[in-house]
Design a protein around this motif. Structure first.
Motif: not given
Length: 129
Positions: A1-30
Motif C-alpha cells: 500500500m502506497s503512502i497516498a492510499e493511507k492519507i485521508k484528504v479533505l478538499i475545501v473549496d466553494d467551487q464545485v469544478t475546483s473540488r472535482l478537479l482536485l479530487g480527480d488529480a488526487l485520485q490520479q496520484l493514488g
C-alpha cells in the motif's frame, strides 16, 4: 500500500469544478480516501467528526474563508496536526505569508498541474510511493 492510499484528504473549496478537479488529480496520484466540503465551516464540521491527514483549502470562500479555516484547524487539539495546503489563484504575497505564519504547510497556485500538486504534497509528506 502506497503512502497516498493511507492519507485521508479533505478538499475545501466553494467551487464545485475546483473540488472535482482536485479530487480527480488526487485520485490520479493514488489517493483513495478523499472527502470534500464547500466552505471552511463545513470543512471544520467534517474535521471535528473525523480528522484527516491532509487538507487542501481554497482562500476565498463564503461562511469561513481559508485563513479562518486554517486558524480553526490549528487551534483544535484533534485537528491541529493535519497537513494544510492553501490553494490560491492570487499572487497575493501578504496572504500567502499570513497563511504560512498561521501554520500552512504549503501553497498550491491555481491553475495547477498534477505534477505541481504532487510536489506540494511531497514537500509535506515525502515521496508518495
Amino acid at each position: 500500500m502506497s503512502i497516498a492510499e493511507k492519507i485521508k484528504v479533505l478538499i475545501v473549496d466553494d467551487q464545485v469544478t475546483s473540488r472535482l478537479l482536485l479530487g480527480d488529480a488526487l485520485q490520479q496520484l493514488g489517493f483513495k480516501q478523499i472527502t470534500a466540503a464547500g466552505d471552511g465551516a463545513q470543512g471544520m464540521a467534517i474535521m471535528s467528526q473525523q480528522p484527516h491527514h491532509l487538507v487542501i483549502s481554497d482562500f476565498n470562500m463564503p461562511k469561513m474563508d481559508g485563513i479562518e479555516f486554517l486558524q480553526a484547524v490549528r487551534s483544535n487539539p484533534t485537528t491541529k496536526k493535519a497537513a494544510f495546503i492553501i490553494l490560491t489563484a492570487q499572487g497575493d504575497r501578504a496572504l500567502v505569508q499570513k497563511a504560512a505564519a498561521l501554520g500552512a504547510n504549503n501553497v498550491l497556485a491555481k491553475p495547477f498541474t498534477i505534477e505541481k500538486m504532487k510536489a506540494a504534497i511531497e514537500a509535506v509528506f515525502g515521496a508518495l510511493k
